[in-house]
Design an enzyme around this catalytic site. Structure first.
Site, PDB file in Angstrom:
ATOM      1  N   SER A 245       3.714  95.162 -34.478  1.00  0.00           N
ATOM      2  CA  SER A 245       3.235  95.127 -33.095  1.00  0.00           C
ATOM      3  C   SER A 245       4.247  95.866 -32.235  1.00  0.00           C
ATOM      4  CB  SER A 245       3.111  93.685 -32.596  1.00  0.00           C
ATOM      5  OG  SER A 245       2.925  93.647 -31.192  1.00  0.00           O
TER       6      SER A 245
ATOM      7  N   TYR B 259       7.845  85.797 -31.391  1.00  0.00           N
ATOM      8  CA  TYR B 259       6.915  86.756 -31.976  1.00  0.00           C
ATOM      9  C   TYR B 259       7.471  88.173 -31.870  1.00  0.00           C
ATOM     10  CZ  TYR B 259       2.558  89.322 -32.801  1.00  0.00           C
ATOM     11  OH  TYR B 259       1.596  90.178 -33.296  1.00  0.00           O
TER      12      TYR B 259
END
Length: 249
Positions: free
Chosen positions: A145, A158
């Protein structure tokens, strides 16, 4: 049907998610036999496998956080197919926590995010390394990501896990060469239900601040994963960003 990947076997972790299912379809169209791996839902994994074009596809359930489960799956793939050429790590988990709310990011949530978004991916590669090496043209594609490089995402843990995945890709690209290539595909905002609680309003705002004027689709990411297998054959240890230019803001 294209036969670019004819004779290859692709194992897709997170195969029941939006990106995983789109990737399964693209790799099947390209000629690969695909094993759709779900975390818990065997029925959904089987349904996705049954809809894929071509023949010889399969489904399985394995826990990305249980190395014994991953090792058992590798042996199952060996027994059924005799090979594995492509491993796609599309599993993931997150929860929205404001970055300034340090108390809300508990130790338990941090540990779960690291297990599912970093340790599990490494363990999957470890479990399938022998099969990929035997292929002689093995490929691992990790789904990362842009949160890993921008530091802006669903929560701080995250972001850190995805940054770790970026580094893991570089490290494994070096360590597993020349018989296994390792690549990262790094999306921005994608139109899936991956982040619980995100509304259409969030997606609209994200699209408005993305240079290419929209958020990504699962197929945008799947197309990049397919390219890793079919076109980027002299690349390893690097990250391919698929974000519509969002990181430029």
């Amino acid at each position: 049907m294209s036969s670019t990947l004819q004779g290859k076997v692709a194992v897709i972790f997170g195969g029941t998610g939006g990106i995983g299912a789109a990737t399964a379809k693209r790799l099947a169209v390209a000629g690969a036999r695909v094993v759709v791996v779900g975390q818990r839902d065997e029925t959904k994994a089987r349904q996705i496998a049954d809809t894929l074009p071509g023949s010889g596809h399969g489904s399985a359930v394995a826990s990305i956080t249980d190395s014994r489960s991953l090792n058992a799956l590798a042996e199952q793939v060996r027994a059924q197919y005799g090979r594995a050429d492509i491993l796609v790590n599309a599993s993931g988990f997150t929860q929205a926590v404001k970055h300034a709310d340090l108390d809300a990011l508990t130790d338990e949530l941090i540990d779960e995010i690291m297990k599912v978004n970093w340790r599990g991916q490494f363990a999957a590669v470890r479990a399938f390394r022998a099969l990929l090496d035997e292929s002689g043209d093995g490929l691992v594609v990790n789904v990362s990501s842009i949160a890993g490089s921008t530091g802006s995402g669903s929560n701080i843990a995250y972001c850190a896990a995805k940054a770790g995945l970026d580094v893991m890709t570089a490290s494994l690209g070096r360590a597993l060469a020349p018989r296994i290539r390792v690549l990262n595909v790094s999306p921005g905002v994608v139109d899936t239900a991956f982040v619980p609680g995100r509304s259409a309003d969030f997606n609209d705002k994200a699209a408005a601040t993305t240079p290419l004027g929209r958020i990504g689709s699962p197929d945008d990411v799947a197309a990049a994963i397919e390219a890793c297998a079919t076109h980027l054959t002299f690349s390893t240890g690097v990250t391919i960003v698929v974000d519509g230019g969002r990181r430029l803001n």
